[in-house]
Design a protein around this motif. Structure first.
Motif, PDB file in Angstrom:
ATOM      1  N   GLY A 187       0.752  -1.357   0.128  1.00  0.00           N
ATOM      2  CA  GLY A 187       0.040  -0.129  -0.039  1.00  0.00           C
ATOM      3  C   GLY A 187       0.820   1.080   0.209  1.00  0.00           C
ATOM      4  O   GLY A 187       0.115   2.407   0.277  1.00  0.00           O
ATOM      5  N   LYS A 188       2.186   1.293  -0.235  1.00  0.00           N
ATOM      6  CA  LYS A 188       2.952   2.297  -0.149  1.00  0.00           C
ATOM      7  C   LYS A 188       2.921   3.052  -1.597  1.00  0.00           C
ATOM      8  O   LYS A 188       2.665   2.458  -2.551  1.00  0.00           O
ATOM      9  N   THR A 189       3.063   4.512  -1.479  1.00  0.00           N
ATOM     10  CA  THR A 189       3.133   5.376  -2.580  1.00  0.00           C
ATOM     11  C   THR A 189       4.422   5.267  -3.097  1.00  0.00           C
ATOM     12  O   THR A 189       5.560   4.809  -2.878  1.00  0.00           O
ATOM     13  N   VAL A 190       4.574   5.553  -4.445  1.00  0.00           N
ATOM     14  CA  VAL A 190       5.741   5.692  -5.317  1.00  0.00           C
ATOM     15  C   VAL A 190       6.707   6.441  -4.405  1.00  0.00           C
ATOM     16  O   VAL A 190       7.910   6.154  -4.296  1.00  0.00           O
ATOM     17  N   ASP A 191       6.438   7.760  -3.954  1.00  0.00           N
ATOM     18  CA  ASP A 191       7.279   8.539  -3.089  1.00  0.00           C
ATOM     19  C   ASP A 191       7.600   7.759  -1.929  1.00  0.00           C
ATOM     20  O   ASP A 191       9.134   7.796  -1.513  1.00  0.00           O
ATOM     21  N   ASP A 192       6.998   7.023  -1.240  1.00  0.00           N
ATOM     22  CA  ASP A 192       7.374   6.239  -0.161  1.00  0.00           C
ATOM     23  C   ASP A 192       8.527   5.094  -0.574  1.00  0.00           C
ATOM     24  O   ASP A 192       9.218   4.933   0.116  1.00  0.00           O
ATOM     25  N   ILE A 195      16.311   5.674  -3.990  1.00  0.00           N
ATOM     26  CA  ILE A 195      16.265   6.063  -5.290  1.00  0.00           C
ATOM     27  C   ILE A 195      15.321   7.305  -5.690  1.00  0.00           C
ATOM     28  O   ILE A 195      14.641   7.766  -4.946  1.00  0.00           O
ATOM     29  N   ARG A 196      15.828   7.929  -6.968  1.00  0.00           N
ATOM     30  CA  ARG A 196      15.195   8.895  -7.208  1.00  0.00           C
ATOM     31  C   ARG A 196      13.749   8.569  -7.656  1.00  0.00           C
ATOM     32  O   ARG A 196      13.539   7.424  -8.248  1.00  0.00           O
ATOM     33  N   ARG A 197      12.700   9.517  -7.824  1.00  0.00           N
ATOM     34  CA  ARG A 197      11.397   9.232  -8.198  1.00  0.00           C
ATOM     35  C   ARG A 197      11.554   8.708  -9.730  1.00  0.00           C
ATOM     36  O   ARG A 197      10.794   7.916 -10.398  1.00  0.00           O
ATOM     37  N   SER A 198      12.305   9.653 -10.621  1.00  0.00           N
ATOM     38  CA  SER A 198      12.417   8.977 -12.083  1.00  0.00           C
ATOM     39  C   SER A 198      12.929   7.634 -12.280  1.00  0.00           C
ATOM     40  O   SER A 198      12.546   6.825 -13.152  1.00  0.00           O
ATOM     41  N   THR A 199      13.809   7.137 -11.197  1.00  0.00           N
ATOM     42  CA  THR A 199      14.409   6.009 -11.322  1.00  0.00           C
ATOM     43  C   THR A 199      13.084   4.885 -11.022  1.00  0.00           C
ATOM     44  O   THR A 199      13.233   3.837 -11.645  1.00  0.00           O
ATOM     45  N   ALA A 200      12.445   5.282  -9.897  1.00  0.00           N
ATOM     46  CA  ALA A 200      11.259   4.437  -9.636  1.00  0.00           C
ATOM     47  C   ALA A 200      10.166   4.285 -10.519  1.00  0.00           C
ATOM     48  O   ALA A 200       9.743   3.158 -10.890  1.00  0.00           O
ATOM     49  N   ARG A 201      10.081   5.460 -11.399  1.00  0.00           N
ATOM     50  CA  ARG A 201       8.930   5.377 -12.603  1.00  0.00           C
ATOM     51  C   ARG A 201       9.526   4.493 -13.586  1.00  0.00           C
ATOM     52  O   ARG A 201       8.858   3.799 -14.107  1.00  0.00           O
ATOM     53  N   THR A 202      11.030   4.268 -13.776  1.00  0.00           N
ATOM     54  CA  THR A 202      11.400   3.545 -14.830  1.00  0.00           C
ATOM     55  C   THR A 202      11.247   1.908 -14.465  1.00  0.00           C
ATOM     56  O   THR A 202      10.894   1.223 -15.325  1.00  0.00           O
ATOM     57  N   HIS A 203      11.529   1.733 -13.278  1.00  0.00           N
ATOM     58  CA  HIS A 203      11.337   0.578 -12.484  1.00  0.00           C
ATOM     59  C   HIS A 203       9.852   0.298 -12.767  1.00  0.00           C
ATOM     60  O   HIS A 203       9.499  -1.039 -12.880  1.00  0.00           O
ATOM     61  N   LEU A 204       9.066   1.053 -12.395  1.00  0.00           N
ATOM     62  CA  LEU A 204       7.632   0.914 -12.484  1.00  0.00           C
ATOM     63  C   LEU A 204       7.177   0.418 -13.657  1.00  0.00           C
ATOM     64  O   LEU A 204       6.332  -0.412 -14.163  1.00  0.00           O
ATOM     65  N   GLN A 205       7.745   1.190 -14.799  1.00  0.00           N
ATOM     66  CA  GLN A 205       7.439   0.703 -16.340  1.00  0.00           C
ATOM     67  C   GLN A 205       7.691  -0.459 -16.655  1.00  0.00           C
ATOM     68  O   GLN A 205       7.051  -1.321 -17.326  1.00  0.00           O
ATOM     69  N   HIS A 206       9.116  -0.885 -16.072  1.00  0.00           N
ATOM     70  CA  HIS A 206       9.494  -2.311 -16.363  1.00  0.00           C
ATOM     71  C   HIS A 206       8.557  -3.365 -15.850  1.00  0.00           C
ATOM     72  O   HIS A 206       8.120  -4.504 -16.387  1.00  0.00           O
TER      73      HIS A 206
END
Length: 265
Positions: free
Chosen positions: A200-205, A212-223
């Motif tokens: 239940g954690k958010t991307v920022d959490d 890691i940076r938010r941009s990095t998390a977004r890349t992992h999320l897309q993968h």
């Protein structure tokens, strides 16, 4: 709670010998999604090792499963139910081993158990009843699904038995990251991110936990979207919870746990 058992990770009130002749076990698999399946032997008794395997399966489920009588006396609880009861937040186990809900929900739960456990034909309203139990901690309410154990052809000297499923929306999802990697071909970081999202954690959490940076998390999320085969974060979490999130990872080194020790209400 005084008891005798041979499976360390399951709290039961009576001895395994009693469960060999207890019809509640025969019905437990049907009511708990097939978690317990028993086969009669030539003598008509259910082999104890099959019952214990069923009990072990219940311990690996991320939903609390409790068997009680109409008075709320606990007869059997799986590991998730023990974990919820030990917090004493919303629902507790008294010194006498009786289930009690906090606040106004206490009266509602007691009345519901008596209603569901009453003999005779049961209407639709008692075939499966849901109760939201508020918690003093301020966490989201527990959801209790109460269902009667259907009458057995065998004589049940213990009286009506009741199944109580306890769903805690804030219970941590104990998913093995190795299993996520194996199932979807995820990297270690992707598996960690998926596990955090399932909690239940958010991307920022997640960024803060993983460093890691938010941009990095977004890349992992897309993968993750590509590997799991979804297009939205809500779809990802839903699919992961349904595919693997309902089962606890098995401990590498199983160890005996003491019985659930109830404090006085």
């Amino acid at each position: 709670m005084a008891a005798s058992r041979s499976l360390p990770s399951l709290a039961i009130k009576t001895s395994p010998r009693q469960y060999e002749s207890d019809p509640v076990v025969a019905r437990l698999g049907d009511e708990a999604g097939g978690a317990v399946t028993t086969m009669p032997n030539r003598g008509g008794d259910r082999p104890l090792h099959l019952l214990m395997a069923g009990f072990e399966a219940l311990d690996l489920v991320n939903i609390g499963v409790v068997v009680a009588d109409a008075s709320g006396q606990l007869l059997l609880a799986n590991q998730t139910a023990e974990q919820v009861l030990e917090t004493r937040d919303g629902i507790i186990l008294t010194a006498r081993g009786v289930l009690r809900a906090s606040g106004a929900c206490g009266t509602a739960l007691s009345a519901l158990l008596r209603q569901v456990g009453s003999p005779g034909p049961r209407g639709i309203e008692t075939s499966g009843t849901v109760l939201a139990v508020q918690r003093s901690s301020g966490k989201r309410p527990l959801t209790l699904l109460v269902r009667p154990v259907e009458a057995s052809s065998q004589q049940d000297l213990g009286g009506p038995r009741i199944l109580i499923f306890i769903l805690d929306p804030q219970l941590p999802v104990e998913t093995a990251e190795a299993e996520l990697r194996q199932l979807y071909g995820l990297t270690s970081t992707e598996a960690c991110l998926a596990n955090l999202l399932m909690e239940g954690k958010t991307v920022d959490d997640c960024c803060e936990v993983l460093g890691i940076r938010r941009s990095t998390a977004r890349t992992h999320l897309q993968h993750l979207f590509e590997k799991v085969g979804v297009q939205r974060q809500s779809e990802l979490v839903s699919l992961l919870l349904k595919s693997i999130g309902l089962v606890r990872p098995r401990s590498k080194e199983p160890k005996a746990r003491s019985f659930l020790k109830s404090a006085s209400a």
